[in-house]
Design a protein around this motif. Structure first.
Motif, PDB file in Angstrom:
ATOM      1  N   ILE A 229      41.279  23.627  50.867  1.00 35.35           N
ATOM      2  CA  ILE A 229      39.496  24.438  51.127  1.00 35.35           C
ATOM      3  C   ILE A 229      39.931  25.084  49.552  1.00 35.35           C
ATOM      4  N   ASN A 230      38.997  24.740  48.203  1.00 39.68           N
ATOM      5  CA  ASN A 230      38.832  25.375  47.276  1.00 39.68           C
ATOM      6  C   ASN A 230      37.998  25.335  46.707  1.00 39.68           C
ATOM      7  N   GLU A 231      36.871  26.508  47.070  1.00 39.85           N
ATOM      8  CA  GLU A 231      35.349  26.010  46.681  1.00 39.85           C
ATOM      9  C   GLU A 231      35.259  26.590  44.973  1.00 39.85           C
ATOM     10  N   THR A 232      34.022  27.326  44.763  1.00 38.97           N
ATOM     11  CA  THR A 232      33.418  27.526  43.382  1.00 38.97           C
ATOM     12  C   THR A 232      33.931  28.385  42.976  1.00 38.97           C
ATOM     13  N   VAL A 233      35.555  28.775  42.910  1.00 42.48           N
ATOM     14  CA  VAL A 233      36.418  30.273  42.038  1.00 42.48           C
ATOM     15  C   VAL A 233      36.905  30.077  40.673  1.00 42.48           C
ATOM     16  N   PRO A 234      36.427  31.221  39.716  1.00 42.58           N
ATOM     17  CA  PRO A 234      37.131  31.257  39.040  1.00 42.58           C
ATOM     18  C   PRO A 234      38.107  30.995  39.041  1.00 42.58           C
ATOM     19  N   ASN A 235      38.522  30.311  37.860  1.00 48.61           N
ATOM     20  CA  ASN A 235      40.346  29.420  38.273  1.00 48.61           C
ATOM     21  C   ASN A 235      40.932  30.926  37.776  1.00 48.61           C
ATOM     22  N   ARG A 236      40.518  31.962  37.199  1.00 44.64           N
ATOM     23  CA  ARG A 236      41.544  33.529  37.305  1.00 44.64           C
ATOM     24  C   ARG A 236      42.145  34.029  38.965  1.00 44.64           C
ATOM     25  N   PHE A 237      41.501  32.958  40.034  1.00 49.11           N
ATOM     26  CA  PHE A 237      41.733  33.132  41.040  1.00 49.11           C
ATOM     27  C   PHE A 237      42.256  32.330  41.321  1.00 49.11           C
ATOM     28  N   SER A 238      44.796  32.300  41.684  1.00 48.99           N
ATOM     29  CA  SER A 238      45.120  31.729  42.173  1.00 48.99           C
ATOM     30  C   SER A 238      46.103  32.190  43.682  1.00 48.99           C
ATOM     31  N   PRO A 239      45.982  31.224  44.490  1.00 49.86           N
ATOM     32  CA  PRO A 239      46.175  31.395  46.105  1.00 49.86           C
ATOM     33  C   PRO A 239      47.967  31.326  45.388  1.00 49.86           C
ATOM     34  N   LYS A 240      48.340  31.820  46.223  1.00 46.43           N
ATOM     35  CA  LYS A 240      50.109  31.218  46.774  1.00 46.43           C
ATOM     36  C   LYS A 240      50.397  31.281  47.771  1.00 46.43           C
ATOM     37  N   SER A 241      50.890  29.944  48.897  1.00 47.43           N
ATOM     38  CA  SER A 241      51.735  29.733  50.274  1.00 47.43           C
ATOM     39  C   SER A 241      53.060  30.288  50.236  1.00 47.43           C
ATOM     40  N   PRO A 242      53.533  31.246  49.943  1.00 39.33           N
ATOM     41  CA  PRO A 242      55.136  30.437  50.345  1.00 39.33           C
ATOM     42  C   PRO A 242      55.616  30.256  51.702  1.00 39.33           C
ATOM     43  N   ASP A 243      54.977  30.600  52.704  1.00 36.58           N
ATOM     44  CA  ASP A 243      55.196  29.827  54.041  1.00 36.58           C
ATOM     45  C   ASP A 243      53.780  29.945  54.475  1.00 36.58           C
ATOM     46  N   LYS A 244      54.179  29.473  55.468  1.00 36.27           N
ATOM     47  CA  LYS A 244      52.995  29.478  56.668  1.00 36.27           C
ATOM     48  C   LYS A 244      52.188  30.829  57.103  1.00 36.27           C
ATOM     49  N   ALA A 245      53.510  32.174  57.050  1.00 34.79           N
ATOM     50  CA  ALA A 245      53.101  32.920  57.839  1.00 34.79           C
ATOM     51  C   ALA A 245      52.354  33.849  56.370  1.00 34.79           C
ATOM     52  N   HIS A 246      52.146  33.189  55.313  1.00 40.48           N
ATOM     53  CA  HIS A 246      52.082  34.230  54.163  1.00 40.48           C
ATOM     54  C   HIS A 246      51.548  33.475  53.373  1.00 40.48           C
ATOM     55  N   LEU A 247      50.388  34.825  52.953  1.00 42.17           N
ATOM     56  CA  LEU A 247      49.306  33.724  51.985  1.00 42.17           C
ATOM     57  C   LEU A 247      48.371  34.911  50.314  1.00 42.17           C
ATOM     58  N   ASN A 248      49.271  34.168  49.375  1.00 39.75           N
ATOM     59  CA  ASN A 248      48.575  36.133  49.087  1.00 39.75           C
ATOM     60  C   ASN A 248      47.818  35.402  47.613  1.00 39.75           C
ATOM     61  N   LEU A 249      46.944  36.243  47.096  1.00 36.99           N
ATOM     62  CA  LEU A 249      45.908  35.745  45.987  1.00 36.99           C
ATOM     63  C   LEU A 249      46.572  37.113  45.046  1.00 36.99           C
ATOM     64  N   HIS A 250      46.617  36.076  43.787  1.00 32.84           N
ATOM     65  CA  HIS A 250      46.142  36.682  42.700  1.00 32.84           C
ATOM     66  C   HIS A 250      45.543  36.954  41.921  1.00 32.84           C
ATOM     67  N   ILE A 251      45.249  37.963  40.765  1.00 33.25           N
ATOM     68  CA  ILE A 251      43.720  37.308  40.065  1.00 33.25           C
ATOM     69  C   ILE A 251      44.004  38.244  38.602  1.00 33.25           C
ATOM     70  N   ASN A 252      43.850  37.225  37.460  1.00 29.76           N
ATOM     71  CA  ASN A 252      44.612  37.741  36.348  1.00 29.76           C
ATOM     72  C   ASN A 252      42.319  37.652  36.183  1.00 29.76           C
ATOM     73  N   SER A 253      43.189  38.952  34.658  1.00 35.44           N
ATOM     74  CA  SER A 253      41.606  39.147  33.679  1.00 35.44           C
ATOM     75  C   SER A 253      40.646  40.096  34.948  1.00 35.44           C
ATOM     76  N   LEU A 254      41.007  40.778  35.081  1.00 38.08           N
ATOM     77  CA  LEU A 254      39.970  41.072  36.485  1.00 38.08           C
ATOM     78  C   LEU A 254      38.325  41.975  35.839  1.00 38.08           C
ATOM     79  N   GLU A 255      37.331  41.259  36.218  1.00 41.90           N
ATOM     80  CA  GLU A 255      36.361  41.846  36.007  1.00 41.90           C
ATOM     81  C   GLU A 255      34.966  42.166  36.869  1.00 41.90           C
TER      82      GLU A 255
END
Lengths: 114, 107
Positions: free
Chosen positions: A56-82
């Motif tokens: 699922i990738n809803e309409t979210v600015p591409n400044r938001f990037s999720p990353k899942s290194p394994d199925k127990a972890h899901l991180n959220l990185h946000i660039n250029s915060l507004e």
């Protein structure tokens, strides 16, 4: 033991900065989510991963990037915060992503952008 | 896109009064879930309804799924201060959340 944990709990930062929020679940679930809850309490899905794959990738600015290194972890990185990024971000997990799956939410990360 | 609306947005009741929140979807739902979020907390799963016309009870809470599977309701009998919070319905595999109803209970 906490089922779904998030760090940090609070995050205060300046506009333009880059920040990350981490999420971990110890429930053995296959699916993880990121939600954004605004000041009016609306809870909106942002992303979902199933077994490390983006489903699922809803309409979210591409400044938001999720990353899942394994199925127990899901991180959220946000660039250029507004300023508009200020909200509470919830991570959640569920056994699967189709049909009826109970979601277990983390405690949330309150992000304040100054 | 998929929309799930809830009414009312806010409700203040005196302790002991009943409370109902209604959830309406723009499309037919295969199932619906209800969550409760206490002030300052995170959403916690309450129940799931799957069948058309299904009614489930949890102590003072009664959940109903409409015959057309496009609406649902949560009714609380004789509210208590512990019922304070925001109640959400969720549809479409559980990730489209309704707009929520914030309940305040006055002692």
């Amino acid at each position: 033991d906490t089922a779904v944990s998030q760090t940090p709990k609070y995050l205060v930062t300046q506009m333009g900065n880059d920040k990350s929020i981490k999420c971990e679940q110890n429930l053995g679930h296959d699916t993880m989510y990121w939600y954004k809850q605004d000041s009016k309490k609306f809870l909106k899905i942002m992303f979902s991963y199933n077994n490390k794959e983006l489903i699922i990738n809803e309409t979210v600015p591409n400044r938001f990037s999720p990353k899942s290194p394994d199925k127990a972890h899901l991180n959220l990185h946000i660039n250029s915060l507004e300023l508009g990024d200020s909200a509470v971000y919830f991570c959640a997990s569920s056994q699967g992503y189709q049909g009826a799956n109970t979601q277990y939410f983390g405690p949330g990360t309150r992000l304040t952008v100054l | 896109g998929q929309q799930v609306m809830q009414i009312p947005q806010y409700q203040h009741v005196q302790e002991g009064e009943d409370f109902t929140t209604y959830c309406n979807s723009s499309t037919t739902l295969s199932n619906i879930q209800w969550y409760k979020q206490r002030p300052g907390g995170h959403p916690v799963f309450l129940i799931q309804l799957v069948k058309s016309g299904e009614v489930k009870k949890q102590k003072r809470l009664t959940f109903q799924f409409g015959e057309a599977k496009k609406n649902s309701s949560l009714h609380i009998t004789a509210t208590q201060t512990t019922d304070v919070g925001t109640y959400f319905c969720a549809g479409i595999d559980g990730y489209i959340f309704g707009t929520g109803t914030r309940l305040k209970v006055l002692a």
